[in-house]
Design an enzyme around this catalytic site. Structure first.
Site: not given
Length: 380
Positions: A9, A102-103
Site C-alpha cells: 500500500d 494505491d494498493e
C-alpha cells in the site's frame, strides 16, 4: 504448499504525490480535497494527528487543524504515478492484483524455494521507492485479510511478516475496525453487544453472528480467525463501459432521446461506483436512419457522478446531432477509467451530494437498479 500473500500500500498516496512535486510540503499538515463545501479525499499523518480523516467535510477538518494546507488534487497526475508503480511491480511479480489506485496484492507462493519471500518483497518495495519517490508499506502472510491488516499496522513506510503461528496472537488484541469489511454501522452494532476486539469476535459462535449480521456474519467470523482463502486475481485494466439502444422505429423524438441518454448515464455511473471506477472521457454515438454513424467525446475531471456524466453527454448530443434526420441508434461510452476505492469524485462533490449518491446506491443494491431513478431519466 503454504500460501505467501503480500499486501502493498502506497502511504498517503495523494499527499505523497503532491510532496514529490513540491518538497516544501514535507512535514506540513496537508489535506487533499476540493472547496469549502467539499470533503477530504486524503490527508497527511500530520493532519490525522488532529483528528482529520478521509470523507470528512473540509470545513470540519480545518476546524480541527487550522494550519493544514488544502490542495485541490490532480487525479491525472495520481493516475500516472499509480501506473508507474503498477509497471514496476507487474514486471517482477508472477501474480499481481491491483486492488485500488494505491494498493496491490501479490501471490508469491512457492518462491521460498528460490529465495525468501520477505526479503524479496523488501527489495521490491525499495525499488518502488527509489524509482518513483513514493513511500510504500507491505505485510506478508498466508492470506489477503491478514496481510492487509498487517500493512495498516506497519505504516508509515513499514513492513512486517506474520507467520501462520503468529496470526492469532497478532489479530487478537486489535479492534474489530481493523477488519476490512467492518464499517461504522457494523462496528456500532457489534460494540452494543460487547464485541470490540478481534479476539472476542473470533470466539463468538458463527451462528450467532449470522443471526446478528446476516450472510456476512460467517465471513466476518472467518476473518477474525485469520481464515481467508480468497485468491489473488490477475491484474487487468478495464478500458471502458458502455450502453447502446437501437430503436425499433427510427426516431426524431429529441426529448425522448435525451431522456434515454440521461437514463444511460445514471445506469453506467451506478456501475462505475459499484465496481469502484472513475471515468475521464465521455463518448456519445448516434447512428442515423441511413446508417451513417458519428461520435463525439469530451474530457472531464475523474468522476463517477451521473449528474456530471449526463450533463456532458447531453451537451455532446446537442453538438453531434446536426442533420435533423431520424436516429436509428444512440450510445454512451465511458473510457479512460481509473480503478480505485474512491466511489465519488471527492474533489468536486459536496458532502451532501456524496451522501445522496450513497443512499441511492444502497437502495438500488437492495431493491434493484430501477428502484430509484432521476425524474429526468423517465419517459413520461
Amino acid at each position: 504448499m503454504e500460501r505467501a500473500i503480500v499486501h502493498m500500500d502506497l502511504d498517503t498516496f495523494f499527499v505523497s504525490c503532491e510532496r514529490k512535486n513540491n518538497s516544501a510540503l514535507n512535514g506540513r499538515p496537508i489535506i487533499i480535497g476540493g472547496g469549502d463545501r467539499g470533503v477530504v479525499a486524503s490527508c497527511s499523518y500530520e493532519s490525522r494527528y488532529f483528528g482529520v480523516r478521509s470523507a470528512m467535510p473540509i470545513k470540519m477538518a480545518l476546524k480541527l487543524c487550522p494550519e493544514a494546507k488544502v490542495i485541490r488534487g490532480d487525479m491525472d497526475f495520481y493516475s500516472k504515478m499509480s501506473h508507474e508503480v503498477t509497471e514496476i511491480i507487474e514486471e517482477k511479480v508472477p501474480l499481481m492484483e491491483k486492488a485500488s489506485i494505491d494498493e496491490f496484492y501479490l501471490d508469491l507462493s512457492g518462491m521460498d524455494r528460490f529465495f525468501g519471500c520477505y526479503q524479496w518483497t523488501q527489495e521490491l518495495a525499495s525499488r518502488v521507492m527509489k524509482n518513483t519517490g513514493l513511500p510504500i508499506s507491505f505485510a506478508l502472510s498466508n492470506n489477503k485479510t491478514v496481510s492487509k491488516i498487517g500493512t495498516g499496522e506497519a505504516k508509515p513506510i513499514g513492513h512486517m511478516e506474520i507467520k501462520e503461528s503468529m496470526i492469532r496472537p497478532f489479530l487478537n488484541p486489535l479492534s474489530i475496525k481493523k477488519i476490512p469489511m467492518v464499517g461504522d454501522v457494523t462496528f456500532q452494532l457489534l460494540s452494543r453487544v460487547g464485541i470490540r476486539t478481534i479476539h472476542t469476535l473470533s470466539e463468538m459462535p458463527p451462528e450467532m453472528l449470522q443471526n446478528l449480521l446476516g450472510k456476512n456474519g460467517q465471513e466476518l467470523w472467518k476473518k477474525a480467525n485469520g481464515i481467508d482463502n480468497t485468491p489473488v486475481v490477475p491484474f487487468t485494466e478495464r478500458k471502458s463501459i458502455s450502453s447502446e439502444h437501437t430503436f425499433e422505429i427510427d426516431s426524431i423524438d429529441i426529448a425522448g432521446i435525451k431522456t434515454l441518454i440521461t437514463g444511460m448515464a445514471e445506469q453506467l455511473a451506478h456501475q462505475l461506483r459499484q465496481e469502484k471506477w472513475l471515468t475521464s472521457t465521455i463518448v456519445v454515438k448516434i447512428r442515423y436512419s441511413n446508417f451513417d454513424t458519428e461520435t463525439k467525446q469530451c474530457r472531464v475531471s475523474y468522476t463517477s457522478a451521473d449528474h456530471t456524466i449526463s450533463r456532458c453527454a447531453l451537451e455532446l448530443f446537442d453538438k453531434i446531432y446536426t442533420r435533423r434526420m431520424r436516429i436509428r441508434l444512440v450510445g454512451l461510452k465511458l473510457t479512460g477509467l481509473v480503478h480505485g476505492e474512491y466511489q465519488m469524485n471527492l474533489f468536486e462533490d459536496t458532502q451532501e451530494m456524496i451522501s445522496l449518491y450513497q443512499a441511492m446506491d444502497h437502495i438500488k443494491i437492495r431493491f434493484g437498479k430501477q428502484a430509484v431513478r432521476r425524474a429526468s431519466g423517465f419517459d413520461f
